[in-house]
Design a protein around this motif. Structure first.
Motif, PDB file in Angstrom:
ATOM      1  N   LEU A 148      77.195   6.119 -74.205  1.00  7.94           N
ATOM      2  CA  LEU A 148      76.113   5.225 -73.805  1.00  7.94           C
ATOM      3  C   LEU A 148      74.792   5.723 -74.377  1.00  7.94           C
ATOM      4  O   LEU A 148      74.507   6.933 -74.353  1.00  7.94           O
ATOM      5  N   ARG A 149      74.007   4.789 -74.880  1.00  4.48           N
ATOM      6  CA  ARG A 149      72.666   5.141 -75.333  1.00  4.48           C
ATOM      7  C   ARG A 149      71.733   3.982 -75.045  1.00  4.48           C
ATOM      8  O   ARG A 149      72.138   2.802 -75.043  1.00  4.48           O
ATOM      9  N   MET A 150      70.485   4.300 -74.812  1.00  2.00           N
ATOM     10  CA  MET A 150      69.488   3.287 -74.492  1.00  2.00           C
ATOM     11  C   MET A 150      68.957   2.659 -75.786  1.00  2.00           C
ATOM     12  O   MET A 150      68.522   3.367 -76.703  1.00  2.00           O
ATOM     13  N   VAL A 151      69.028   1.340 -75.840  1.00  3.63           N
ATOM     14  CA  VAL A 151      68.573   0.596 -77.024  1.00  3.63           C
ATOM     15  C   VAL A 151      67.561  -0.443 -76.587  1.00  3.63           C
ATOM     16  O   VAL A 151      67.532  -0.860 -75.413  1.00  3.63           O
ATOM     17  N   PRO A 152      66.689  -0.900 -77.500  1.00  2.00           N
ATOM     18  CA  PRO A 152      65.733  -1.961 -77.151  1.00  2.00           C
ATOM     19  C   PRO A 152      66.449  -3.222 -76.702  1.00  2.00           C
ATOM     20  O   PRO A 152      67.556  -3.535 -77.166  1.00  2.00           O
ATOM     21  N   PRO A 153      65.858  -3.996 -75.796  1.00  2.00           N
ATOM     22  CA  PRO A 153      66.537  -5.181 -75.251  1.00  2.00           C
ATOM     23  C   PRO A 153      66.560  -6.380 -76.184  1.00  2.00           C
ATOM     24  O   PRO A 153      67.205  -7.382 -75.882  1.00  2.00           O
ATOM     25  N   VAL A 154      65.847  -6.321 -77.298  1.00  2.00           N
ATOM     26  CA  VAL A 154      65.794  -7.448 -78.228  1.00  2.00           C
ATOM     27  C   VAL A 154      66.069  -6.938 -79.634  1.00  2.00           C
ATOM     28  O   VAL A 154      65.854  -5.756 -79.944  1.00  2.00           O
ATOM     29  N   ARG A 155      66.551  -7.823 -80.473  1.00  2.00           N
ATOM     30  CA  ARG A 155      66.728  -7.528 -81.881  1.00  2.00           C
ATOM     31  C   ARG A 155      66.554  -8.822 -82.673  1.00  2.00           C
ATOM     32  O   ARG A 155      66.719  -9.928 -82.132  1.00  2.00           O
ATOM     33  N   LEU A 156      66.274  -8.662 -83.944  1.00  2.00           N
ATOM     34  CA  LEU A 156      65.981  -9.811 -84.793  1.00  2.00           C
ATOM     35  C   LEU A 156      67.082 -10.012 -85.821  1.00  2.00           C
ATOM     36  O   LEU A 156      67.664  -9.046 -86.327  1.00  2.00           O
ATOM     37  N   SER A 157      67.374 -11.258 -86.115  1.00  4.79           N
ATOM     38  CA  SER A 157      68.309 -11.635 -87.171  1.00  4.79           C
ATOM     39  C   SER A 157      67.535 -12.409 -88.223  1.00  4.79           C
ATOM     40  O   SER A 157      66.718 -13.282 -87.896  1.00  4.79           O
ATOM     41  N   PHE A 158      67.812 -12.089 -89.487  1.00  6.85           N
ATOM     42  CA  PHE A 158      67.047 -12.661 -90.591  1.00  6.85           C
ATOM     43  C   PHE A 158      67.950 -13.436 -91.536  1.00  6.85           C
ATOM     44  O   PHE A 158      69.115 -13.102 -91.734  1.00  6.85           O
ATOM     45  N   GLY A 159      67.369 -14.456 -92.145  1.00  4.32           N
ATOM     46  CA  GLY A 159      67.931 -15.134 -93.302  1.00  4.32           C
ATOM     47  C   GLY A 159      66.793 -15.379 -94.275  1.00  4.32           C
ATOM     48  O   GLY A 159      65.685 -15.740 -93.848  1.00  4.32           O
ATOM     49  N   LYS A 160      67.025 -15.187 -95.573  1.00 10.47           N
ATOM     50  CA  LYS A 160      65.915 -15.223 -96.529  1.00 10.47           C
ATOM     51  C   LYS A 160      66.364 -15.851 -97.836  1.00 10.47           C
ATOM     52  O   LYS A 160      67.466 -15.596 -98.311  1.00 10.47           O
ATOM     53  N   ALA A 161      65.488 -16.664 -98.416  1.00  7.57           N
ATOM     54  CA  ALA A 161      65.711 -17.238 -99.743  1.00  7.57           C
ATOM     55  C   ALA A 161      64.497 -16.945-100.610  1.00  7.57           C
ATOM     56  O   ALA A 161      63.356 -16.993-100.135  1.00  7.57           O
ATOM     57  N   ALA A 162      64.733 -16.627-101.868  1.00  7.17           N
ATOM     58  CA  ALA A 162      63.656 -16.330-102.818  1.00  7.17           C
ATOM     59  C   ALA A 162      63.402 -17.549-103.697  1.00  7.17           C
ATOM     60  O   ALA A 162      64.334 -18.218-104.139  1.00  7.17           O
ATOM     61  N   GLU A 163      62.151 -17.830-103.931  1.00  8.60           N
ATOM     62  CA  GLU A 163      61.751 -18.941-104.801  1.00  8.60           C
ATOM     63  C   GLU A 163      60.888 -18.408-105.937  1.00  8.60           C
ATOM     64  O   GLU A 163      59.922 -17.672-105.697  1.00  8.60           O
ATOM     65  N   MET A 164      61.244 -18.754-107.138  1.00  9.23           N
ATOM     66  CA  MET A 164      60.450 -18.361-108.303  1.00  9.23           C
ATOM     67  C   MET A 164      59.387 -19.417-108.547  1.00  9.23           C
ATOM     68  O   MET A 164      59.699 -20.600-108.742  1.00  9.23           O
ATOM     69  N   GLN A 165      58.143 -19.012-108.523  1.00 13.32           N
ATOM     70  CA  GLN A 165      57.039 -19.941-108.740  1.00 13.32           C
ATOM     71  C   GLN A 165      56.799 -20.170-110.230  1.00 13.32           C
ATOM     72  O   GLN A 165      57.330 -19.464-111.082  1.00 13.32           O
ATOM     73  N   ARG A 166      55.967 -21.154-110.517  1.00 15.18           N
ATOM     74  CA  ARG A 166      55.679 -21.481-111.912  1.00 15.18           C
ATOM     75  C   ARG A 166      55.037 -20.313-112.655  1.00 15.18           C
ATOM     76  O   ARG A 166      55.267 -20.123-113.840  1.00 15.18           O
ATOM     77  N   LYS A 209      70.984 -12.448 -95.891  1.00 16.43           N
ATOM     78  CA  LYS A 209      70.907 -12.588 -94.440  1.00 16.43           C
ATOM     79  C   LYS A 209      71.296 -11.260 -93.800  1.00 16.43           C
ATOM     80  O   LYS A 209      71.949 -10.413 -94.434  1.00 16.43           O
ATOM     81  N   SER A 210      70.896 -11.082 -92.552  1.00 17.66           N
ATOM     82  CA  SER A 210      71.336  -9.920 -91.804  1.00 17.66           C
ATOM     83  C   SER A 210      72.772 -10.134 -91.328  1.00 17.66           C
ATOM     84  O   SER A 210      73.280 -11.260 -91.305  1.00 17.66           O
ATOM     85  N   ARG A 211      73.407  -9.059 -90.912  1.00 13.02           N
ATOM     86  CA  ARG A 211      74.844  -9.120 -90.627  1.00 13.02           C
ATOM     87  C   ARG A 211      75.155 -10.072 -89.479  1.00 13.02           C
ATOM     88  O   ARG A 211      76.146 -10.803 -89.518  1.00 13.02           O
ATOM     89  N   ARG A 212      74.348 -10.084 -88.443  1.00 11.96           N
ATOM     90  CA  ARG A 212      74.655 -10.870 -87.244  1.00 11.96           C
ATOM     91  C   ARG A 212      74.043 -12.267 -87.266  1.00 11.96           C
ATOM     92  O   ARG A 212      74.165 -13.007 -86.297  1.00 11.96           O
TER      93      ARG A 212
END
Length: 555
Positions: free
Chosen positions: A266-284, A473-476
């Motif tokens: 058992l270990r104490m962890v923060p009660p929240v976590r973030l999940s990410f998804g990301k797309a890259a766009e090449m500008q002109r 994207k993140s794993r979860r």
């Protein structure tokens, strides 16, 4: 159940060659056909062959692909429990003696068919993380989520097209009147004698868009290094956003969670976590910016891998504050380089826009809009800049790089030059750097560079220095592309062969093993490409007509 081991097939290395990559060399193809350059004669000869219908059925999986991969070998079906060989088939007995596999290229400019399939999968990956399904809990639709856009800083004034008020129905076909590009009362002239003003109202397809007002004043080295380090900047930003949210949870009295680790502790962890998804766009202008999805999740004490709602007390507006704080504070200086001993500063630009995502049909931006937006850019690359090429090497770099050429040519040249971190005498007065007093003094003043960092610029010079993935994207966050492809394979095999059952009503377990090797890429002839693509287009039209008929009957 029928299981298959997917063969390891290399992707096509060439980028966007014609769909008739190679001439016909199969022994069954008549000699006069190989010598003929008339596509009509080639098509008639193929259609007159007795195995034409079998050939069309054989190439159907890759019929819409512009440059399919050709595989040769054997396919064996074995019983998984005993290893007994049940059946075996060689590609030599098939039409053309090979199996045609779609190239799978994600770029729309290379293969529209495969990129469309990739775009549809990307849409499912992104949207599933917002509304659930395909193994993701549907309750994620109620998790706070935002849609930030991270832009690069300005490296110099470039030609732009700004429309303050749109009256068009579709932005893609926008014909609204733009504002003057850079209208100024003070007609400043740069040191190179170029007037830093432009009163033109650029059209949407104006080739000057994205190019600097003065090419000689533009810092191409800083531009190339920023593209190279954009992935590292994103990594540090995501860490900063996570830390901000965790500090906020602690400040609001939300207690940590005692979670079970993989080793049973058992270990104490923060009660929240973030999940990410990301797309890259090449500008002109040849620089990337990121469109991301940030979703707030909770932590399950009994199952750390589960996706659960976040605790009350933190909402989407807190995510907006966290992103604004991170983009304003995160930045770093790169390792020293011979051309810049102090390194380059890497940070975000000032135009950071974050919108709250809603599932309903109202709000700043909906889940469907976000998913379609990110999936669209997953199939793009550098085409908008006017440059498109395969990976460059010393034999082809001179075709695309020019220190005194166009905007993209100068940027590619900067990528190629910066990758060489060997010391160069500023005045080019010496032949032996180890004995030159100027080089010895300058080298001692500068720290040792990191060759591995800047060496990647040469590998990604054809991408203007950006070497990251265009959709991550993140794993979860959501499902994977591999899962979607596996489900598609199982569905197509069930449609083709149907469910196999034994006398007892249970499904047998068989294994399909492919002993295939890569023998080429592309259609044998231009006629083959035309016939296959025409067949695929007719199949799409029939499927669309059937879909519309079913919708009419349902209505």
């Amino acid at each position: 159940m029928t299981v298959s081991t997917l063969s390891v097939v290399p992707e096509a290395t060439a980028s966007g060659t014609a769909p008739y990559a190679e001439p016909g060399t199969h022994p069954n193809i008549p000699a006069w056909w190989r010598r003929s350059s008339d596509v009509r004669l080639q098509a008639l000869a193929r259609a007159a062959r007795p195995d034409y219908e079998a050939w069309l059925s054989h190439v159907k999986p890759a019929s819409a692909c512009t440059r399919p991969v050709r595989l040769a070998g054997t396919i064996a079906t074995v019983e998984a429990a005993t290893g007994r060989l049940l059946a075996e088939r060689a590609t030599a007995d098939m039409p053309d003696g090979v199996i045609y596999k779609p190239c799978g290229n994600r770029r729309e400019s290379v293969c529209p068919s495969c990129s469309k399939l990739y775009q549809n999968d990307a849409y499912q990956v992104v949207r599933t993380g917002l509304v659930g399904g395909k193994g993701v809990p549907e309750q994620v639709a109620h998790h706070p989520a935002v849609f930030p856009t991270f832009t690069a800083p300005g490296f110099g004034e470039v030609h732009t097209r700004v429309v303050k008020r749109h009256t068009c129905a579709r932005r893609k076909d926008c014909d609204c009147r733009p504002e003057p590009c850079h209208a100024r009362r003070d007609l400043t002239v740069c040191p190179h004698g170029v007037r830093l003003a432009c009163f033109a109202r650029h059209a949407g397809d104006d080739p000057r868009l994205g190019t600097p007002l003065c090419l000689d004043c533009y810092p191409y080295e800083a531009h190339a290094v920023w593209n190279l380090m954009a992935g590292e900047l994103w990594r540090r930003t995501s860490i900063a956003v996570n830390r901000y949210i965790r500090r906020l949870a602690k400040a609001r009295g939300i207690p940590d969670v005692a979670a079970m680790t993989a080793d049973g502790k058992l270990r104490m962890v923060p009660p929240v976590r973030l999940s990410f998804g990301k797309a890259a766009e090449m500008q002109r202008r040849g620089i990337v910016h990121f469109h991301a999805i940030v979703r707030l999740d909770g932590v399950d004490p009994t199952d750390p891998a589960a996706t659960v709602p976040p605790p009350p007390g933190i909402d989407a507006h807190d995510l907006v504050d966290a992103i604004d704080h991170a983009t304003a504070t995160v930045g770093f200086t790169t390792a020293p380089h011979p051309e810049r001993p102090g390194g380059w500063h890497i940070g975000w630009g000032e135009q950071i826009l974050t919108k709250v995502i809603t599932v309903a049909g109202h709000g700043e931006v909906t889940d469907g809009q976000v998913a379609a937006y990110l999936a669209k850019y997953a199939t793009k690359a550098t085409e908008i800049t006017g440059h498109s090429s395969a990976r460059l090497h010393p034999d082809t770099i001179d075709l695309y790089a020019d220190r005194h050429g166009t905007h993209t040519e100068r940027l590619i040249d900067a990528c190629w030059r910066l990758a060489d971190v060997r010391w160069r005498c500023p005045a080019a007065l010496c032949r032996h750097h180890h004995s030159c007093p100027v080089c010895i003094e300058r080298r001692a003043a500068a720290a040792t560079p990191e060759p591995s960092r800047y060496a990647r610029l040469r590998r990604w010079a054809h991408m203007l220095g950006f070497g990251g993935h265009f959709l991550t994207k993140s794993r979860r966050y959501s499902v994977t592309f591999a899962l979607l492809r596996e489900q598609r394979i199982i569905f197509r095999r069930a449609q083709t062969s149907g469910p196999e059952t034994t006398g007892t009503g249970t499904e047998p377990t068989t294994l399909v093993v492919n002993f295939l090797q890569f023998v080429g890429a592309g259609w044998h002839t231009s006629a083959d490409a035309m016939l296959a693509n025409t067949s695929a287009a007719m199949a799409r039209e029939h499927a669309e007509a059937a879909r519309q008929a079913l919708q009419t009957l349902a209505a």
